[in-house]
Design an enzyme around this catalytic site. Structure first.
Site, PDB file in Angstrom:
ATOM      1  CG  HIS A  12      -4.076  38.875 -11.487  1.00  0.00           C
ATOM      2  ND1 HIS A  12      -3.238  38.235 -10.612  1.00  0.00           N
ATOM      3  CD2 HIS A  12      -3.309  39.766 -12.159  1.00  0.00           C
ATOM      4  CE1 HIS A  12      -2.017  38.737 -10.746  1.00  0.00           C
ATOM      5  NE2 HIS A  12      -2.034  39.667 -11.677  1.00  0.00           N
ATOM      6  N   GLY A  17      -9.699  34.583 -14.204  1.00  0.00           N
ATOM      7  CA  GLY A  17      -9.310  35.706 -13.346  1.00  0.00           C
ATOM      8  C   GLY A  17      -9.006  36.969 -14.143  1.00  0.00           C
ATOM      9  CB  SER A 108     -14.490  23.118 -13.178  1.00  0.00           C
ATOM     10  OG  SER A 108     -14.454  22.373 -14.366  1.00  0.00           O
ATOM     11  CB  SER A 109     -18.716  21.750 -16.416  1.00  0.00           C
ATOM     12  OG  SER A 109     -17.633  21.777 -17.322  1.00  0.00           O
ATOM     13  CB  CYS A 110     -14.269  18.613 -15.457  1.00  0.00           C
ATOM     14  SG  CYS A 110     -13.072  19.517 -14.560  1.00  0.00           S
ATOM     15  CE1 TYR A 137      -8.881  22.356 -11.565  1.00  0.00           C
ATOM     16  CE2 TYR A 137     -10.973  21.425 -12.283  1.00  0.00           C
ATOM     17  CZ  TYR A 137     -10.180  22.524 -12.026  1.00  0.00           C
ATOM     18  OH  TYR A 137     -10.678  23.792 -12.223  1.00  0.00           O
ATOM     19  CE  LYS A 141     -10.894  24.557  -8.783  1.00  0.00           C
ATOM     20  NZ  LYS A 141     -11.053  25.988  -8.473  1.00  0.00           N
ATOM     21  CG  ASN A 166     -15.068  22.623 -21.431  1.00  0.00           C
ATOM     22  OD1 ASN A 166     -14.291  22.134 -20.615  1.00  0.00           O
ATOM     23  ND2 ASN A 166     -16.033  21.930 -21.999  1.00  0.00           N
ATOM     24  CG  HIS A 180      -8.725  23.003 -21.149  1.00  0.00           C
ATOM     25  ND1 HIS A 180      -9.473  21.996 -20.607  1.00  0.00           N
ATOM     26  CD2 HIS A 180      -8.138  23.633 -20.111  1.00  0.00           C
ATOM     27  CE1 HIS A 180      -9.360  22.020 -19.300  1.00  0.00           C
ATOM     28  NE2 HIS A 180      -8.545  23.003 -18.967  1.00  0.00           N
ATOM     29  CG  ASP A 270     -12.854   9.957 -27.543  1.00  0.00           C
ATOM     30  OD1 ASP A 270     -12.141  10.727 -28.225  1.00  0.00           O
ATOM     31  OD2 ASP A 270     -13.594   9.087 -28.039  1.00  0.00           O
TER      32      ASP A 270
HETATM   33  P1  GDP Z   1     -11.826  17.644 -21.062  1.00  0.00           P
HETATM   34  O1  GDP Z   1     -12.931  18.534 -21.563  1.00  0.00           O
HETATM   35  O2  GDP Z   1     -11.661  17.675 -19.575  1.00  0.00           O
HETATM   36  O3  GDP Z   1     -11.972  16.227 -21.586  1.00  0.00           O
HETATM   37  O4  GDP Z   1     -10.410  18.195 -21.571  1.00  0.00           O
HETATM   38  P2  GDP Z   1      -9.828  18.749 -22.960  1.00  0.00           P
HETATM   39  O5  GDP Z   1     -10.347  20.102 -23.232  1.00  0.00           O
HETATM   40  O6  GDP Z   1      -8.345  18.619 -22.840  1.00  0.00           O
HETATM   41  O7  GDP Z   1     -10.291  17.734 -24.096  1.00  0.00           O
HETATM   42  C1  GDP Z   1     -11.579  17.658 -24.623  1.00  0.00           C
HETATM   43  C2  GDP Z   1     -11.662  16.690 -25.802  1.00  0.00           C
HETATM   44  O8  GDP Z   1     -10.950  17.222 -26.904  1.00  0.00           O
HETATM   45  C3  GDP Z   1     -11.099  15.290 -25.567  1.00  0.00           C
HETATM   46  O9  GDP Z   1     -11.957  14.374 -26.216  1.00  0.00           O
HETATM   47  C4  GDP Z   1      -9.752  15.353 -26.309  1.00  0.00           C
HETATM   48  O10 GDP Z   1      -9.283  14.087 -26.715  1.00  0.00           O
HETATM   49  C5  GDP Z   1     -10.129  16.215 -27.491  1.00  0.00           C
HETATM   50  N1  GDP Z   1      -8.981  16.839 -28.178  1.00  0.00           N
HETATM   51  C6  GDP Z   1      -8.776  16.817 -29.528  1.00  0.00           C
HETATM   52  N2  GDP Z   1      -7.636  17.418 -29.852  1.00  0.00           N
HETATM   53  C7  GDP Z   1      -7.091  17.884 -28.692  1.00  0.00           C
HETATM   54  C8  GDP Z   1      -5.896  18.605 -28.391  1.00  0.00           C
HETATM   55  O11 GDP Z   1      -5.092  18.939 -29.250  1.00  0.00           O
HETATM   56  N3  GDP Z   1      -5.684  18.920 -27.083  1.00  0.00           N
HETATM   57  C9  GDP Z   1      -6.586  18.570 -26.097  1.00  0.00           C
HETATM   58  N4  GDP Z   1      -6.332  18.920 -24.835  1.00  0.00           N
HETATM   59  N5  GDP Z   1      -7.700  17.862 -26.355  1.00  0.00           N
HETATM   60  C10 GDP Z   1      -7.958  17.515 -27.633  1.00  0.00           C
END
Ligand code: GDP
Length: 326
Positions: A12, A17, A108-110, A137, A141, A166, A180, A270
């Site tokens: 939570h 949560g 999760s979608s991942c 992860y 999941k 996300n 994220h 990426d």
């Molecule tokens: P994902 O959705 O599991 O890949 O995780 P993230 O949310 O961490 O990253 C999503 C995308 O955003 C990837 O292509 C990262 O390289 C890009 N990205 C760009 N800038 C950032 C940053 O400052 N932090 C993170 N976490 N991701 C970033």
């Protein structure tokens, strides 16, 4: 479910949560049960058993998990797989043995294969290799999802799984190392704006595509599914529309009012090239998200500014690692 049902929300303090708790309070549920990580370590089987035996919840929203962005997942694989496996096994098993009426598990979608056809349909789960940066992860999941299906088949336990895209919103983790992309960029852009910087560094090429949903929309979907869905198959939750990381950064710059340049650091990963959900199952049941990206970004930025002002003595907004997201 009625307003006197005993409802346990795990995780939570996290993004998902906390939104579920807000929503349950708003609806007037009188018996909402929550525990912080220091009160109940969900990795500890004996403690979880004891908790369920004494609290006897009727419904469980299982939103707890060790979560983090691309860097955290990549650098702490052992923690991500172990904590999430332990939490899933302990909570699902204890819920069933202690007579919980229904459990909603958040995946999760991942957890979809890296190269599954887009938009991602539930039928694509387990059809190919995972994205290497978050497979630890994802495996945990997927195991939780399979536990829900196995307990349903063997014991008739009403356990369902939702797969949110996300998420973002109030209470997100803004720690740059583990966040994220959306909260990380929001914070970086806000700080660049405050410092009158000329540019902000965005990780990767900016071309990956992602979908984002406001956490309160997920909470709405969770209450909806708890009331109206009793199936074995996991169900996607999202908008079904996406944008590039470059476009996201530009939208955030607009919300913050930052007019500097966006620089792309291609030495950073990426991750998966595209992640957008097919949401036809849930929309077919009659559910739709409501908070569009522009509104959600504005609400999140307002919350972020308020919480920064409230906690200017602290270095950053604290994150509870037992929370949900991808
Ligand atoms: P994902 O959705 O599991 O890949 O995780 P993230 O949310 O961490 O990253 C999503 C995308 O955003 C990837 O292509 C990262 O390289 C890009 N990205 C760009 N800038 C950032 C940053 O400052 N932090 C993170 N976490 N991701 C970033």
């Amino acid at each position: 479910m009625n307003l006197d049902s005993r409802i346990f929300i795990s995780g939570h303090r996290g993004l998902a949560g906390s939104a579920i708790e807000r929503r349950c309070k708003l609806e007037g549920f009188r018996e909402i049960i929550v525990r912080t990580r220091s009160q109940l370590d969900l990795r500890d089987q004996a403690a979880v058993d004891e908790f369920f035996a004494s609290e006897q919840p009727d419904y469980v929203f299982h939103a707890a998990g060790l979560v983090g962005g691309i860097h955290a997942n990549d650098s702490r694989p052992a923690d991500f797989i172990t904590d999430n496996l332990q939490i899933a096994v302990n909570v699902i098993d204890a819920a069933w043995r202690n007579g919980v009426t229904k459990l909603l598990y958040l995946g999760s979608s991942c957890i979809y294969p890296k190269l599954a056809p887009q938009p991602l349909r539930e039928a694509s789960l387990l059809t190919g290799p995972l994205e290497p940066t978050n497979e630890w992860y994802a495996i945990a999941k997927l195991a939780g999802l399979k536990m829900c299906q196995a307990f349903r088949r063997q014991f008739g336990f009403n356990a369902i799984t939702l797969l949110p895209t996300n998420l973002y919103g109030p209470g997100d983790n803004f720690d740059l190392e583990s966040a994220h992309v959306l909260p990380a960029l929001l914070r970086k852009i806000d700080e660049a704006h405050a410092a009158h910087a000329e540019s902000v560094v965005v990780w990767g090429s900016g071309t990956p595509r992602r979908e984002f949903m406001y956490a309160d929309d997920l909470a709405d979907a969770c209450l909806f599914a708890m009331r109206h869905y009793d199936g074995e198959q996991p169900i996607n939750v999202g908008w079904g529309t996406d944008l590039t990381i470059h476009e996201l950064a530009a939208a955030l710059a607009g919300v913050v009012g930052f007019r500097g340049r966006l620089e792309f650091d291609r030495s950073k990963p990426d991750g998966t090239p595209r992640k957008v959900l097919d949401t036809s199952q849930l929309t077919g049941l009659g559910w739709q998200p409501r908070v569009d990206l522009q509104t959600g970004l504005t609400l999140t930025y307002d919350w972020y500014r308020r919480s920064m002002t409230a906690s200017h003595a602290r270095e950053h907004v604290p994150c509870d690692s037992f929370s949900h997201s991808s």
